[in-house]
Motif scaffolding. Structure first.
Motif, short mmCIF file in Angstrom:
data_model
loop_
_atom_site.label_atom_id
_atom_site.label_comp_id
_atom_site.label_asym_id
_atom_site.label_seq_id
_atom_site.Cartn_x
_atom_site.Cartn_y
_atom_site.Cartn_z
N ARG A 217 -0.51 11.53 7.79
CA ARG A 217 0.26 11.91 8.98
C ARG A 217 0.27 13.42 9.18
O ARG A 217 0.17 13.90 10.31
CB ARG A 217 1.70 11.39 8.86
N GLU A 218 0.37 14.17 8.07
CA GLU A 218 0.48 15.63 8.17
C GLU A 218 -0.85 16.30 8.52
O GLU A 218 -0.86 17.27 9.29
CB GLU A 218 0.98 16.20 6.84
N ASP A 219 -1.94 15.79 7.96
CA ASP A 219 -3.20 16.55 8.03
C ASP A 219 -4.43 15.73 8.42
O ASP A 219 -5.27 16.21 9.18
CB ASP A 219 -3.50 17.19 6.66
N LEU A 220 -4.57 14.53 7.89
CA LEU A 220 -5.88 13.86 7.93
C LEU A 220 -6.02 12.79 9.01
O LEU A 220 -7.12 12.28 9.20
CB LEU A 220 -6.18 13.23 6.56
N ALA A 221 -4.95 12.46 9.70
CA ALA A 221 -5.03 11.38 10.70
C ALA A 221 -6.14 11.62 11.73
O ALA A 221 -6.84 10.67 12.09
CB ALA A 221 -3.68 11.20 11.39
N PRO A 222 -6.35 12.85 12.22
CA PRO A 222 -7.43 13.05 13.20
C PRO A 222 -8.82 12.78 12.64
O PRO A 222 -9.77 12.64 13.41
CB PRO A 222 -7.27 14.53 13.61
N PHE A 223 -8.92 12.73 11.31
CA PHE A 223 -10.23 12.61 10.65
C PHE A 223 -10.38 11.26 9.95
O PHE A 223 -11.24 11.11 9.07
CB PHE A 223 -10.42 13.76 9.65
N ARG A 224 -9.59 10.26 10.36
CA ARG A 224 -9.61 8.96 9.68
C ARG A 224 -11.00 8.37 9.61
O ARG A 224 -11.39 7.78 8.58
CB ARG A 224 -8.67 7.97 10.41
N ASP A 225 -11.81 8.53 10.64
CA ASP A 225 -13.13 7.91 10.63
C ASP A 225 -14.12 8.67 9.75
O ASP A 225 -15.24 8.19 9.53
CB ASP A 225 -13.67 7.81 12.06
N GLU A 226 -13.73 9.81 9.22
CA GLU A 226 -14.55 10.54 8.26
C GLU A 226 -14.16 10.21 6.81
O GLU A 226 -14.78 10.74 5.89
CB GLU A 226 -14.41 12.05 8.48
N LEU A 227 -13.15 9.38 6.62
CA LEU A 227 -12.62 9.12 5.29
C LEU A 227 -12.98 7.73 4.81
O LEU A 227 -13.10 6.79 5.59
CB LEU A 227 -11.09 9.24 5.30
N VAL A 228 -13.14 7.61 3.50
CA VAL A 228 -13.21 6.31 2.83
C VAL A 228 -11.96 6.23 1.94
O VAL A 228 -11.82 7.00 0.98
CB VAL A 228 -14.48 6.16 1.99
N ILE A 229 -11.06 5.33 2.29
CA ILE A 229 -9.80 5.15 1.56
C ILE A 229 -9.85 3.80 0.87
O ILE A 229 -10.13 2.78 1.49
CB ILE A 229 -8.61 5.21 2.52
N SER A 230 -9.60 3.81 -0.43
CA SER A 230 -9.64 2.55 -1.19
C SER A 230 -8.31 2.31 -1.89
O SER A 230 -7.59 3.25 -2.22
CB SER A 230 -10.78 2.58 -2.22
N SER A 231 -8.01 1.04 -2.09
CA SER A 231 -6.87 0.66 -2.92
C SER A 231 -7.23 -0.58 -3.73
O SER A 231 -8.30 -1.17 -3.54
CB SER A 231 -5.62 0.44 -2.09
N LYS A 232 -6.33 -0.97 -4.62
CA LYS A 232 -6.61 -2.05 -5.58
C LYS A 232 -5.34 -2.81 -5.88
O LYS A 232 -4.23 -2.31 -5.68
CB LYS A 232 -7.13 -1.48 -6.91
N ALA A 233 -5.52 -4.00 -6.43
CA ALA A 233 -4.43 -4.78 -7.01
C ALA A 233 -4.98 -5.59 -8.16
O ALA A 233 -6.11 -6.08 -8.09
CB ALA A 233 -3.80 -5.69 -5.96
N GLY A 234 -4.18 -5.73 -9.19
CA GLY A 234 -4.61 -6.50 -10.35
C GLY A 234 -3.77 -6.23 -11.58
O GLY A 234 -3.81 -6.99 -12.55
N TYR A 235 -2.99 -5.15 -11.56
CA TYR A 235 -2.04 -4.87 -12.63
C TYR A 235 -0.63 -5.19 -12.12
O TYR A 235 -0.41 -5.40 -10.93
CB TYR A 235 -2.13 -3.41 -13.06
N GLY A 236 0.33 -5.20 -13.06
CA GLY A 236 1.70 -5.57 -12.72
C GLY A 236 2.31 -4.64 -11.68
O GLY A 236 2.27 -3.42 -11.83
N MET A 237 2.88 -5.25 -10.61
CA MET A 237 3.45 -4.45 -9.53
C MET A 237 4.88 -4.83 -9.22
O MET A 237 5.69 -3.98 -8.91
CB MET A 237 2.56 -4.58 -8.28
N TRP A 238 5.22 -6.13 -9.27
CA TRP A 238 6.61 -6.54 -9.05
C TRP A 238 6.92 -7.73 -9.97
O TRP A 238 6.00 -8.38 -10.48
CB TRP A 238 6.88 -6.87 -7.58
N PRO A 239 8.19 -8.02 -10.19
CA PRO A 239 8.57 -9.06 -11.15
C PRO A 239 8.14 -10.45 -10.71
O PRO A 239 7.90 -10.71 -9.53
CB PRO A 239 10.10 -8.96 -11.20
N GLY A 240 8.07 -11.33 -11.68
CA GLY A 240 7.76 -12.72 -11.38
C GLY A 240 6.27 -13.03 -11.50
O GLY A 240 5.45 -12.15 -11.77
N PRO A 241 5.92 -14.29 -11.28
CA PRO A 241 4.54 -14.73 -11.51
C PRO A 241 3.56 -14.35 -10.41
O PRO A 241 2.36 -14.62 -10.54
CB PRO A 241 4.68 -16.25 -11.60
N TYR A 242 4.02 -13.73 -9.32
CA TYR A 242 3.13 -13.47 -8.18
C TYR A 242 2.85 -11.98 -7.99
O TYR A 242 2.35 -11.58 -6.94
CB TYR A 242 3.75 -14.03 -6.89
#
Length: 334
Positions: free
Chosen positions: A82-107
């Motif tokens: 929001r502060e700096d990079l929004a105008p350049f979103r199409d120049e960025l590769v942003i990645s995320s992941k899931a697979g380690y513990g994040m919240w309680p319970g079996p899900y």
């Protein structure tokens, strides 16, 4: 002040194709595993992201649990967008992941369809994004059928939540299985993210480089500097402000042995002869493999990013230099 990125940012850092996909990544990517959490100074994080983008580092790698606390690195990156990079979103590769513990319970852990899709939605919300460019399964799940996990990645791509599917920490045999399933679904895996450094070479005997090449998947390695051990910081022992001196760091003081220090010093001499820092040599070493698309660095200050971005400026390692490095790393091999 409005951020005005450096016009020459694409002039020096090479970009490499991720396997057989159309995606190209900078040879050096910035990981937000450390130093971008809610406990960290925001202006330092902002300076590091600006420095990276100015250097041509267009890929920013996150995960749902990065912080601390978990999730806060994505909140920080959302604010930086929001502060700096929004105008350049199409120049960025942003990645995320899931697979380690994040919240309680079996899900809230591992690789179920329920967890991966819910986690991806939460990551998008934290960052304020409509989609990420790459979404990873963070680690193999020994209990959930691989078809379910890869089917969730396929759904995440087909639903527009991500552009590409990827995996992380997958050894060779598991990568081959995952890549075959995704290929059959019509959503090929573009990346696998393993750990790899001069001091952590598990993927060589595992056959992962061959698997990456055979399956057309790019490798993007994390911890290429062995949590900072392969840097000038440890040439003379353990500094008081280092990760090894911290009780909470992943690099422990007992890993900085006299033998390791001797190796680090010898490698530093090779780096100096090439006109490089030790970190630059270590990055050039992991990037010598054509199967490795990019090396993920972490940073605590902008100068480290500037140093890493110049890792390939000295040219490829020669056969003689590689022999010298191997003799340091495996002194008893002969």
């Amino acid at each position: 002040m409005v951020y005005d990125p450096r016009p020459q940012r694409y002039d020096s850092l090479p970009y490499r194709r991720a396997g057989r996909s159309g995606l190209r990544l900078p040879a050096i990517s910035l990981g937000l595993w450390h130093n971008f959490g809610g406990v960290d100074r925001h202006e330092t994080a902002r300076a590091m992201v600006r420095t990276a983008f100015d250097a041509g580092i267009t890929h920013f790698d996150l995960a749902n649990n990065y912080g601390p606390p978990p999730g806060s690195a994505e909140l920080t990156f959302g604010r930086l967008l929001r502060e700096d990079l929004a105008p350049f979103r199409d120049e960025l590769v942003i990645s995320s992941k899931a697979g380690y513990g994040m919240w309680p319970g079996p899900y809230g852990d591992w690789g179920s369809r329920k967890y991966l899709i819910a986690s991806c939605d939460a990551s998008l919300k934290r960052m304020g994004l409509d989609y990420v460019d790459v979404f990873y399964h963070h680690r193999p799940d020994p209990e959930t059928p691989l078809e379910e996990t890869m089917g969730a990645l396929d759904h995440i791509v087909r639903s527009g939540r991500a552009l590409y599917a990827a995996v992380s920490n997958y050894p060779a045999a598991r990568l081959r299985e995952a890549a075959a399933i995704l290929r059959g679904l019509g959503t090929p895996a573009v990346l696998n993210q393993p750990s790899y450094s001069m001091f952590n070479r598990w993927l060589e005997p595992d056959g992962l480089l061959d698997a990456l090449r055979d399956e057309g998947v790019g490798g993007i390695v994390f911890s290429p500097l062995a949590q900072g051990l392969l840097s000038n910081k440890y040439l003379s022992g353990i500094p008081a402000d280092s990760r090894a001196a911290s009780a909470t760091g992943f690099l422990k003081a007992d890993q900085v042995t006299p033998e390791r220090t001797t190796q680090v010093q010898a490698l530093g001499e090779i780096a100096a002869a090439r006109g490089q820092t030790l970190a630059q040599l270590a990055l050039a070493w992991v990037l010598r493999h054509p199967e490795i698309t990019s090396a993920l660095i972490g940073a605590s200050r902008p100068e480290q990013i500037t140093d890493a971005a110049a890792a390939l400026n000295a040219g490829p390692l020669t056969d003689e230099e590689l022999v010298q490095i191997e003799a340091i790393l495996t002194p008893d091999a002969g």
